[in-house]
Design a protein around this motif. Structure first.
Motif, PDB file in Angstrom:
ATOM      1  N   TYR A  86     -31.872 -52.104 -45.802  1.00 15.62           N
ATOM      2  CA  TYR A  86     -32.937 -52.674 -44.987  1.00 15.62           C
ATOM      3  C   TYR A  86     -33.671 -51.755 -43.889  1.00 15.62           C
ATOM      4  CZ  TYR A  86     -35.455 -56.621 -42.432  1.00 15.62           C
ATOM      5  OH  TYR A  86     -36.380 -57.475 -41.873  1.00 15.62           O
ATOM      6  N   PRO A  87     -34.903 -51.250 -44.114  1.00 18.49           N
ATOM      7  CA  PRO A  87     -35.144 -50.179 -43.273  1.00 18.49           C
ATOM      8  C   PRO A  87     -35.581 -50.804 -41.945  1.00 18.49           C
ATOM      9  CG  PRO A  87     -37.177 -50.875 -44.763  1.00 18.49           C
ATOM     10  CD  PRO A  87     -35.900 -51.573 -45.226  1.00 18.49           C
ATOM     11  N   VAL A  88     -35.176 -50.138 -40.655  1.00 16.29           N
ATOM     12  CA  VAL A  88     -35.027 -50.149 -39.446  1.00 16.29           C
ATOM     13  C   VAL A  88     -35.282 -48.878 -38.839  1.00 16.29           C
ATOM     14  CG1 VAL A  88     -33.960 -52.575 -39.371  1.00 16.29           C
ATOM     15  CG2 VAL A  88     -32.705 -50.170 -39.025  1.00 16.29           C
ATOM     16  N   ALA A 156     -43.259 -54.471 -45.751  1.00 16.30           N
ATOM     17  CA  ALA A 156     -42.656 -53.365 -46.409  1.00 16.30           C
ATOM     18  C   ALA A 156     -41.115 -53.508 -46.402  1.00 16.30           C
ATOM     19  CB  ALA A 156     -42.870 -52.034 -45.587  1.00 16.30           C
ATOM     20  N   GLN A 157     -40.593 -54.224 -45.347  1.00 15.02           N
ATOM     21  CA  GLN A 157     -39.228 -54.590 -45.330  1.00 15.02           C
ATOM     22  C   GLN A 157     -38.794 -55.482 -46.589  1.00 15.02           C
ATOM     23  OE1 GLN A 157     -38.767 -55.950 -41.364  1.00 15.02           O
ATOM     24  NE2 GLN A 157     -38.241 -53.881 -40.652  1.00 15.02           N
ATOM     25  N   LEU A 158     -39.869 -56.139 -46.964  1.00 20.44           N
ATOM     26  CA  LEU A 158     -39.412 -57.057 -48.282  1.00 20.44           C
ATOM     27  C   LEU A 158     -39.521 -56.463 -49.366  1.00 20.44           C
ATOM     28  CD1 LEU A 158     -39.262 -60.403 -49.000  1.00 20.44           C
ATOM     29  CD2 LEU A 158     -41.471 -60.371 -49.280  1.00 20.44           C
ATOM     30  N   PRO A 211     -42.442 -42.717 -42.283  1.00 24.13           N
ATOM     31  CA  PRO A 211     -41.311 -42.153 -42.274  1.00 24.13           C
ATOM     32  C   PRO A 211     -40.380 -43.224 -42.109  1.00 24.13           C
ATOM     33  CG  PRO A 211     -42.554 -40.541 -41.204  1.00 24.13           C
ATOM     34  CD  PRO A 211     -43.253 -41.824 -41.241  1.00 24.13           C
ATOM     35  N   GLY A 212     -39.149 -43.397 -43.049  1.00 24.33           N
ATOM     36  CA  GLY A 212     -38.072 -44.378 -42.895  1.00 24.33           C
ATOM     37  C   GLY A 212     -38.446 -45.699 -43.301  1.00 24.33           C
ATOM     38  N   PHE A 213     -39.781 -45.832 -43.786  1.00 21.01           N
ATOM     39  CA  PHE A 213     -40.097 -47.102 -44.415  1.00 21.01           C
ATOM     40  C   PHE A 213     -40.763 -46.744 -45.890  1.00 21.01           C
ATOM     41  CE2 PHE A 213     -39.707 -48.084 -40.068  1.00 21.01           C
ATOM     42  CZ  PHE A 213     -39.088 -49.254 -39.870  1.00 21.01           C
ATOM     43  N   ASP A 214     -39.991 -46.784 -46.838  1.00 24.53           N
ATOM     44  CA  ASP A 214     -40.525 -46.206 -48.040  1.00 24.53           C
ATOM     45  C   ASP A 214     -41.763 -46.947 -48.766  1.00 24.53           C
ATOM     46  OD1 ASP A 214     -38.601 -44.449 -48.095  1.00 24.53           O
ATOM     47  OD2 ASP A 214     -37.130 -45.164 -49.202  1.00 24.53           O
ATOM     48  N   ALA A 215     -41.765 -48.393 -48.594  1.00 24.66           N
ATOM     49  CA  ALA A 215     -42.862 -49.062 -48.952  1.00 24.66           C
ATOM     50  C   ALA A 215     -44.077 -49.095 -48.157  1.00 24.66           C
ATOM     51  CB  ALA A 215     -42.147 -50.527 -49.324  1.00 24.66           C
ATOM     52  N   LEU A 216     -44.190 -48.462 -47.105  1.00 23.98           N
ATOM     53  CA  LEU A 216     -45.092 -48.437 -45.972  1.00 23.98           C
ATOM     54  C   LEU A 216     -46.025 -47.320 -46.156  1.00 23.98           C
ATOM     55  CD1 LEU A 216     -46.886 -50.268 -44.099  1.00 23.98           C
ATOM     56  CD2 LEU A 216     -45.204 -49.500 -42.352  1.00 23.98           C
ATOM     57  N   ALA A 217     -47.279 -47.508 -46.090  1.00 26.28           N
ATOM     58  CA  ALA A 217     -48.193 -46.113 -46.067  1.00 26.28           C
ATOM     59  C   ALA A 217     -49.203 -46.491 -45.003  1.00 26.28           C
ATOM     60  CB  ALA A 217     -48.677 -45.789 -47.385  1.00 26.28           C
ATOM     61  N   LEU A 218     -49.834 -45.390 -44.278  1.00 29.91           N
ATOM     62  CA  LEU A 218     -50.728 -45.908 -43.407  1.00 29.91           C
ATOM     63  C   LEU A 218     -52.070 -44.900 -43.604  1.00 29.91           C
ATOM     64  CD1 LEU A 218     -51.791 -46.762 -40.529  1.00 29.91           C
ATOM     65  CD2 LEU A 218     -50.625 -44.985 -39.395  1.00 29.91           C
TER      66      LEU A 218
END
Length: 310
Positions: A86-88, A156-158, A211-218
């Protein structure tokens, strides 16, 4: 929803065994000890001290380590999150703004509220196969931007492939919230982003993973253009929107507050729906009603509103 305050309780607090304070799985505690050592939070000698205290007092490993003053709740929360993939984010080790409560304090009451909003959005909008949503603040301020950033994190955490697009081409803040200025960018300024992409000055490599949140891009706002509304009304934006919908499960557009012009409507019309954000004791009811009417006039579904504390 009041975002600024962190949690005083972490994930490990919610995982006590039914039989009492001591963990029913000693191996799980041992793994926490190893991970704390790998993270540089404990030395091997201190880990032995913690193990002795754990045995003597019947505590969980993390509780024993905190009792000895060797780690804090955030250290434990981070390790437990890693165990469950679970990315934090960790204070002092992340470029993310501390205002991103979903990243630093997901177990806080504010984190619970964000997940409740996520559930409603999945039920009312994304669950029907739709991919995009505009998040618009009524009036001035960055409340809408902050909510958009935190919602992007909880999606993204989901495990949803999530893209956060900063469509506030006048005063984008997402690159600063995520600490992603990009190579070659001046201090305090964003690298190439949405405006550059729409103007043909950049390609899709302007989309950067967080970085640190593989499912999230900006996709940041990019260079401040002289013609933000015209850029967002070009056919190139519609084409880009269609491409993003094929690549991501969730695309969240952070649009300019309505006080800045009609850009919010231009973006929301492509997304098909908007979530409105009002600030307690700041946003006027008349401004919110006016925004709802404008969205309806542009055939944009308003699927809900969120009241945040200023």
């Amino acid at each position: 929803m009041h975002l600024p305050f962190p949690s005083t309780h972490g994930p490990e607090d919610n995982m006590a065994s039914a039989g009492g304070a001591a963990c029913a799985d000693p191996f799980a505690d041992t793994r926490i000890g190893i991970l704390l050592q790998l993270a540089g939070k404990l030395t091997a000698e201190n880990a032995e001290r913690v193990a002795r205290t754990q045995h003597e007092l019947g505590l969980r490993f993390g509780d024993a380590a905190m009792r000895l003053g060797l780690v804090n709740q955030e250290d434990i929360d981070t390790i437990v999150a890693r165990q469950f993939a679970y990315p934090v984010a960790t204070s002092g080790a992340s470029t993310l703004s501390p205002r991103l409560v979903a990243a630093f304090h997901p177990a806080s009451p504010q984190g619970d509220t964000l997940r409740a909003i996520r559930s409603q959005l999945l039920l009312r909008w994304f669950g029907a196969g739709r991919h995009a949503l505009a998040i618009s603040g009524a009036g001035t301020g960055d409340a809408g931007s902050l909510l958009a950033a935190n919602l992007a994190l909880v999606f993204a955490q989901l495990g949803q492939r999530t893209l956060l697009v900063d469509a506030n081409l006048r005063n984008g803040v997402q690159h600063a919230l995520f600490g992603m200025h990009g190579r070659g960018a001046r201090a305090g300024r964003a690298a190439a982003g949405l405006s550059d992409l729409l103007a043909g000055r950049a390609g899709h490599d302007a989309i950067a993973p967080v970085p640190g949140f593989d499912a999230l891009a900006l996709l940041g706002a990019g260079t401040v253009p002289p013609n933000p509304q015209e850029l967002l009304e070009r056919a190139s934006f519609g084409k880009l929107h269609a491409q993003l919908g094929q690549q991501y499960d969730v695309v969240l557009y952070d649009v300019a507050p309505t006080s800045y012009g009609a850009e919010a409507l231009a973006v929301a019309a492509h997304a098909g729906a908007a979530l409105l954000v009002a600030q307690k004791d700041v946003t006027q009811v008349a401004a919110l009603k006016r925004l709802v009417q404008q969205m309806a006039g542009a055939q944009v579904a308003v699927i809900g509103s969120v009241l945040v504390e200023a």
